[in-house]
Motif scaffolding. Structure first.
Motif, short mmCIF file in Angstrom:
data_model
loop_
_atom_site.label_atom_id
_atom_site.label_comp_id
_atom_site.label_asym_id
_atom_site.label_seq_id
_atom_site.Cartn_x
_atom_site.Cartn_y
_atom_site.Cartn_z
N UNK A 6 -10.76 -0.75 54.43
CA UNK A 6 -11.72 -0.73 53.33
C UNK A 6 -11.26 0.17 52.18
N UNK A 7 -10.14 0.86 52.37
CA UNK A 7 -9.58 1.70 51.32
C UNK A 7 -10.53 2.80 50.87
N UNK A 8 -11.31 3.34 51.78
CA UNK A 8 -12.33 4.34 51.42
C UNK A 8 -11.71 5.68 51.07
N UNK A 9 -12.33 6.35 50.10
CA UNK A 9 -11.91 7.67 49.65
C UNK A 9 -13.14 8.56 49.49
N UNK A 10 -12.95 9.88 49.50
CA UNK A 10 -14.09 10.79 49.27
C UNK A 10 -14.84 10.41 48.00
N UNK A 11 -16.15 10.39 48.09
CA UNK A 11 -16.98 10.03 46.96
C UNK A 11 -17.39 8.57 46.92
N UNK A 12 -16.73 7.71 47.71
CA UNK A 12 -17.11 6.30 47.77
C UNK A 12 -18.45 6.13 48.48
N UNK A 13 -19.05 4.94 48.31
CA UNK A 13 -20.31 4.60 48.96
C UNK A 13 -20.07 3.41 49.90
N UNK A 14 -20.49 3.58 51.16
CA UNK A 14 -20.32 2.56 52.19
C UNK A 14 -21.68 2.14 52.74
N UNK A 15 -21.87 0.84 52.90
CA UNK A 15 -23.03 0.30 53.62
C UNK A 15 -22.53 -0.23 54.96
N UNK A 16 -23.06 0.29 56.05
CA UNK A 16 -22.68 -0.17 57.40
C UNK A 16 -23.86 -0.93 57.99
N UNK A 17 -23.72 -2.26 58.08
CA UNK A 17 -24.79 -3.14 58.54
C UNK A 17 -24.71 -3.28 60.06
N UNK A 18 -25.84 -3.06 60.73
CA UNK A 18 -25.83 -3.11 62.19
C UNK A 18 -25.04 -1.94 62.74
#
Length: 419
Positions: free
Chosen positions: A187-199
């Protein structure tokens, strides 16, 4: 005619295990490593009135079908034996003999064990399949068994989805941590990003991402999971970055997320709901945002309901299809697919690890949820392991992006994560 003679008459070929019955009869090699005993007339009624996996499950879960040579927390070897047995349709003589043995009452299906859910057609009273009320009940049936039970079976990670093994000899915990690392990196996530985790389950992905500076919202339909996850978030001091809601994912109104992870939810939503599901995800992502969909699949692309045992005892209303159908629906929702991979063999290893945990903690698990429920779990996990090993079911990751109107994704030209 004895019970053993009836069994022998409907089996095509030699039996790999010993079968005995309450009438004193037996068939199959006396020296076999595993032995099945039909211990009661009720057990025979279960087998006669629901041929196949449902009747076997009822007799086994109730204790009317006894097993020697395997632990009830991991009956994998027994199921491997049974998978090689081929049955013939019983003839008129066998049917009449069973009728004589059991009588009219015995040919009426006995009440099923209390762990069994209603059949699909009876659940229609709860509303159309996959409405929010019925989905909540299905999730409650499976996931609200007992958090303590799950702690013993799943281990410290409290992760009830396929792990990703960096090597075959890695521990279950190492493999689960590696799975979250892989999802995070894809997902290429970095500090400050916003993630939605469904289920989000017990919040494993939520906490993994929050520890790395990502702001995460997780949602689950299981109240017990949400309470456990909220407590774990507070204990780790992650409340400023992580939130888990007891909520249907369809109730999430926030948007503009950098990424959405869906780890083990797609199996529950119904294939016909895929357009709405992936459309919901698309609408929650910012332009350039990424989706990682992790779910159990079939090795074909037909829509299939789960079998009777899985539907009644494990995942009510569950439906599976192939990765091709999922990719098609993701694309039709307007997302661009960049990568997919099959982790089928990893799930077989994961299930073997869960079964080892159940065996190790068997007495505590039985005390927590009862022997019938513990038997259901051993049977389900060992049978699923066999299915993944034999390519009857698979596990696919699908990575997609919400590409901009200009067609630019902003992504690297080649995969940016390590396997």
């Amino acid at each position: 005619m004895s019970i053993a003679q009836i069994v022998e008459s409907v089996v095509d070929g030699p039996l790999p295990l010993r079968v005995e019955a309450y009438d004193g009869s037996g068939v199959g090699p006396a020296e076999a490593a595993r032995r099945l005993t039909v211990a009661t007339p009720r057990g025979l009624s279960y087998l006669a009135t629901a041929p196949g996996d449902l009747g076997l499950a009822r007799a086994y879960v109730s204790g009317d079908l006894r097993v020697e040579g395997v632990h009830p927390g991991d009956p994998y070897d027994l199921l491997a034996d049974l998978s090689g047995v081929r049955f013939r349709r019983p003839g008129r003589e066998q049917v009449l003999e069973l009728s004589r043995m059991l009588g009219v009452r015995g040919l009426t299906p006995p009440p099923p064990p209390p762990q069994e859910s209603l059949p699909r057609w009876r659940r229609l009273a709860e509303g159309l399949r996959h409405n929010q009320t019925r989905d909540a009940e299905a999730i409650h049936h499976h996931y609200d068994v007992s958090n303590r039970f799950y702690e013993m079976v799943l281990g410290p990670s409290m992760t009830y989805t396929c792990a990703c093994y960096p090597a075959a000899d890695a521990t279950l915990e190492e493999a689960q941590e590696n799975k979250y690392r892989l999802v995070f990196d894809k997902l290429g996530l970095r500090p400050g990003d916003r993630l939605l985790d469904i289920g989000c389950g017990w919040g494993g992905m939520v906490r993994h991402a929050a520890r790395r500076g990502v702001s995460v919202l997780g949602v689950t339909l299981s109240r017990e999971q949400a309470l456990w996850a909220q407590k774990a978030i507070a204990e780790e001091g992650l409340a400023d970055l992580a939130e888990v809601r007891h909520s249907d994912y369809r109730a999430v109104t926030e948007s503009g997320f950098d990424a959405v992870s869906s780890i083990g939810l797609t199996e529950h939503i119904g294939v016909r709901n895929y357009p709405a599901y992936f459309g919901f995800i698309r609408d929650r992502l910012r332009t350039g945002g990424l989706l990682l969909n992790h779910c159990i699949t079939r090795p074909h692309n037909r829509r299939t309901e789960t079998g009777a045992f899985i539907d009644r005892y494990v995942f009510p209303d569950g439906e599976l299809t192939g990765s091709g159908r999922i990719i098609t629906e993701v694309q039709d929702a307007g997302l661009e697919v960049f990568h997919e991979e099959n982790l089928r063999e990893h799930y077989a290893l994961t299930l073997a690890g869960w079964c080892r945990n159940l065996v190790e903690h068997w007495d505590e698990c039985v005390e927590e949820v009862g022997e019938g429920t513990a038997r259901v779990w051993g049977l389900y996990m060992a049978g699923s392991r066999l299915g993944f090993e034999r390519n009857e079911i698979q596990l696919h990751h699908v990575l997609a992006a919400k590409t901009g109107a200009d067609g630019l994704s902003g992504l690297p030209l080649r995969p940016w994560w390590s396997t």
